[in-house]
Design a protein around this motif. Structure first.
Motif, mmCIF file in Angstrom:
data_model
loop_
_atom_site.group_PDB
_atom_site.id
_atom_site.type_symbol
_atom_site.label_atom_id
_atom_site.label_comp_id
_atom_site.label_asym_id
_atom_site.label_seq_id
_atom_site.Cartn_x
_atom_site.Cartn_y
_atom_site.Cartn_z
ATOM 1 N N TYR A 247 0.809 -1.216 0.000
ATOM 2 C CA TYR A 247 0.000 0.000 0.000
ATOM 3 C C TYR A 247 0.847 1.273 0.000
ATOM 4 O O TYR A 247 0.340 2.367 -0.218
ATOM 5 N N SER A 257 -5.140 4.891 -2.214
ATOM 6 C CA SER A 257 -5.558 5.380 -0.900
ATOM 7 C C SER A 257 -6.734 4.585 -0.338
ATOM 8 O O SER A 257 -6.889 4.495 0.871
ATOM 9 N N LYS A 258 -7.573 3.989 -1.210
ATOM 10 C CA LYS A 258 -8.692 3.195 -0.706
ATOM 11 C C LYS A 258 -8.190 2.016 0.118
ATOM 12 O O LYS A 258 -8.759 1.686 1.162
ATOM 13 N N ASN A 259 -7.103 1.362 -0.341
ATOM 14 C CA ASN A 259 -6.535 0.260 0.427
ATOM 15 C C ASN A 259 -6.082 0.727 1.802
ATOM 16 O O ASN A 259 -6.268 0.034 2.803
ATOM 17 N N ASP A 261 -7.229 3.412 3.403
ATOM 18 C CA ASP A 261 -8.417 3.758 4.191
ATOM 19 C C ASP A 261 -9.023 2.511 4.821
ATOM 20 O O ASP A 261 -9.420 2.513 5.994
ATOM 21 N N ASP A 262 -9.088 1.433 4.045
ATOM 22 C CA ASP A 262 -9.642 0.176 4.566
ATOM 23 C C ASP A 262 -8.766 -0.384 5.682
ATOM 24 O O ASP A 262 -9.272 -0.897 6.690
ATOM 25 N N PHE A 263 -7.441 -0.303 5.491
ATOM 26 C CA PHE A 263 -6.515 -0.805 6.510
ATOM 27 C C PHE A 263 -6.656 -0.004 7.804
ATOM 28 O O PHE A 263 -6.690 -0.574 8.905
ATOM 29 N N LEU A 265 -9.301 1.657 8.791
ATOM 30 C CA LEU A 265 -10.602 1.347 9.384
ATOM 31 C C LEU A 265 -10.549 0.027 10.151
ATOM 32 O O LEU A 265 -11.073 -0.074 11.266
ATOM 33 N N THR A 266 -9.885 -0.974 9.565
ATOM 34 C CA THR A 266 -9.731 -2.261 10.251
ATOM 35 C C THR A 266 -8.943 -2.101 11.541
ATOM 36 O O THR A 266 -9.297 -2.675 12.584
ATOM 37 N N THR A 267 -7.874 -1.316 11.474
ATOM 38 C CA THR A 267 -7.065 -1.056 12.666
ATOM 39 C C THR A 267 -7.888 -0.339 13.730
ATOM 40 O O THR A 267 -7.827 -0.674 14.923
ATOM 41 N N ARG A 268 -8.671 0.619 13.295
ATOM 42 C CA ARG A 268 -9.487 1.425 14.212
ATOM 43 C C ARG A 268 -10.504 0.576 14.969
ATOM 44 O O ARG A 268 -10.850 0.879 16.119
ATOM 45 N N ASN A 269 -10.940 -0.515 14.353
ATOM 46 C CA ASN A 269 -11.985 -1.353 14.965
ATOM 47 C C ASN A 269 -11.440 -2.551 15.729
ATOM 48 O O ASN A 269 -12.217 -3.382 16.217
#
Length: 344
Positions: A247, A257-259, A261-263, A265-269
Motif C-alpha cells: 500500500y 488510498s482506498k486500500n 483507508d480500509d486498513f 478502518l480495520t485497525t481502528r476497529n
C-alpha cells in the motif's frame, strides 16, 4: 611489513587508514575500496546518498526488489535474502569490503574470515544520534567525505527545526503515541526502536518507550494499550515483505488510498484500539518503515510532527522535504505514497 606500508603510501597517498566500526572493531584498509557488498537494509540508502552505488557488486534479493527504482539495481548480482544470505556467492564476488549491521558479529566473521574478505559493522542501531558517525565512516571508505558533510549539514538543519519547536511543548502536553509494526499487531515500538526515537524528536511521548525491545519491539496486551489510552496511533510498515507494504512505496499510485483507508478502518476497529482516544478521534496514521530509521528517520519526524501538532507545524511541508531527499540525495524523481494520510 614496514617496507610494504611504504609502498602502499607511495601508491596511495591516503592509505592505509584505520577505522573503528560500530562493533568497536578496528579495521585497516590498505588501498581504495573499489567493490563492496552491503548485507543489511540500513546500509543501502547511505550508499545511495554518497553516490557509491557504482561500487556495489552484490545486493540482497529482497532489497533489489524494494529498491527497483534505483538506477542499475536490476543489473546487480543477488546474494540471497534477509533470512538466507548466500555467503558462497558473496565470496565468489571477491569484494574489497563487506558492509553489515550484523548483531552477531561472530556469525559473519566465521563465514568471511576464512576467505580473507574484510568486513565492517556500521548502521547497527536505528537511532538518529548514531547516524552521523556511521555516515562519516562510510564516507571515508568510499572517499566521499565532502558529499557526506553536505548531506549531514542538510539533515541536521531539518532536525534543528523540529527541536526548536518541540522544545516549547510541555511534557504534560505531549501527545501520547502508540506505534506498532503492520505485520505484527500488538508488538509495540520499544525504547531501542527507530520509531521511538522519531516520536521523541517529533515532540510525542511513546507509551511503550519504557519497555525493552527484542530487539526493537515489545509484545503488549490489547488491555495494556487500552489502559494507556494513546491519543495517536502510528502503524509502520516493513521495507519489504509485509502485507501492508504493497500500500506504500515508490510505485504506489495515488488511487491506492482506498486500500489504506480500509486498513486504517480495520485497525481502528480492533479490540484494544477501538476504545482509545486515538481511534475515537480518527488519529491513526501509516508510515513506511524507512522513515523510522536509516536513512529517512528525520523525515519521518516531520510527518509525525505534522500529525501530532498541526497548528505548531502548520507551515511545515513533509512532502517537500521528502521530495528534496529523493531528487537531490537519491538522484531519482520523487513519486509514490510514503505516509498516510498525507501530512502536508
Amino acid at each position: 611489513s614496514a617496507d610494504q606500508l611504504q609502498v602502499i603510501k607511495h601508491i596511495h597517498e591516503k592509505y592505509p587508514i584505520n577505522i573503528t566500526d560500530s562493533a568497536n572493531r578496528t579495521i585497516t584498509i590498505y588501498k581504495p575500496v573499489k567493490t563492496i557488498v552491503p548485507m543489511s537494509w540500513s546500509n543501502y540508502e547511505p550508499i545511495f546518498v554518497l553516490e557509491g552505488f557504482d561500487k556495489v557488486v552484490g545486493v540482497r534479493t529482497d532489497l533489489r526488489d524494494a529498491y527497483s527504482w534505483i538506477p542499475e539495481m536490476s543489473k546487480k548480482t543477488t546474494i540471497g535474502g534477509t533470512q538466507e544470505l548466500d555467503y558462497e556467492k558473496v565470496i565468489e564476488l571477491k569484494p574489497d569490503l563487506v558492509i553489515s549491521a550484523a548483531s552477531k558479529v561472530d556469525n559473519i566473521g566465521s563465514k568471511l574470515d576464512p576467505a580473507g574478505i574484510a568486513y565492517i559493522i556500521i548502521f547497527r542501531t536505528l537511532n538518529q544520534d548514531t547516524y552521523d558517525n556511521d555516515m562519516r565512516i562510510l564516507a571515508k571508505i568510499l572517499e566521499k567525505e565532502e558529499r557526506a558533510n553536505e548531506f549531514l549539514t542538510w539533515k541536521q538543519s531539518c532536525l534543528d527545526l523540529l527541536q526548536e519547536r518541540t522544545a516549547e511543548i510541555k511534557l504534560s502536553d505531549r501527545i501520547r503515541v502508540y506505534s506498532e509494526s503492520a505485520d505484527l499487531p500488538f508488538y509495540a515500538a520499544a525504547n531501542t526502536s527507530g520509531t521511538n526515537d522519531i516520536i521523541l524528536k517529533a515532540g510525542g511521548m511513546n507509551i511503550a518507550g519504557g519497555l525493552a525491545g527484542k530487539p526493537y519491539l515489545a509484545e503488549v496486551e490489547p488491555e495494556w494499550v487500552l489502559k494507556e489510552n494513546p491519543e495517536t496511533i502510528v502503524i509502520t510498515t516493513a521495507l519489504a515483505g509485509a502485507p501492508v507494504e504493497a500500500y506504500l512505496g515508490y510505485s504506489v499510485a495515488s488511487n491506492a488510498s482506498k486500500n489504506l483507508d480500509d486498513f486504517i478502518l480495520t485497525t481502528r476497529n480492533r479490540t484494544g484500539l477501538k476504545d482509545t482516544n486515538a481511534a475515537k478521534e480518527g488519529k491513526i496514521y501509516v508510515l513506511e518503515g524507512t522513515y523510522t530509521g536509516f536513512g529517512r528517520g528525520f523525515i519521518g519526524g516531520y510527518y509525525l510532527a505534522k500529525w501530532f501538532y498541526p497548528e505548531i507545524f502548520k507551515d511545515l511541508d513533509p512532502e517537500a522535504i521528502n521530495k528534496e531527499y529523493f531528487e537531490k540525495w537519491l538522484g531519482v524523481p520523487y513519486k509514490g505514497i510514503w505516509a498516510y494520510p498525507q501530512a502536508s
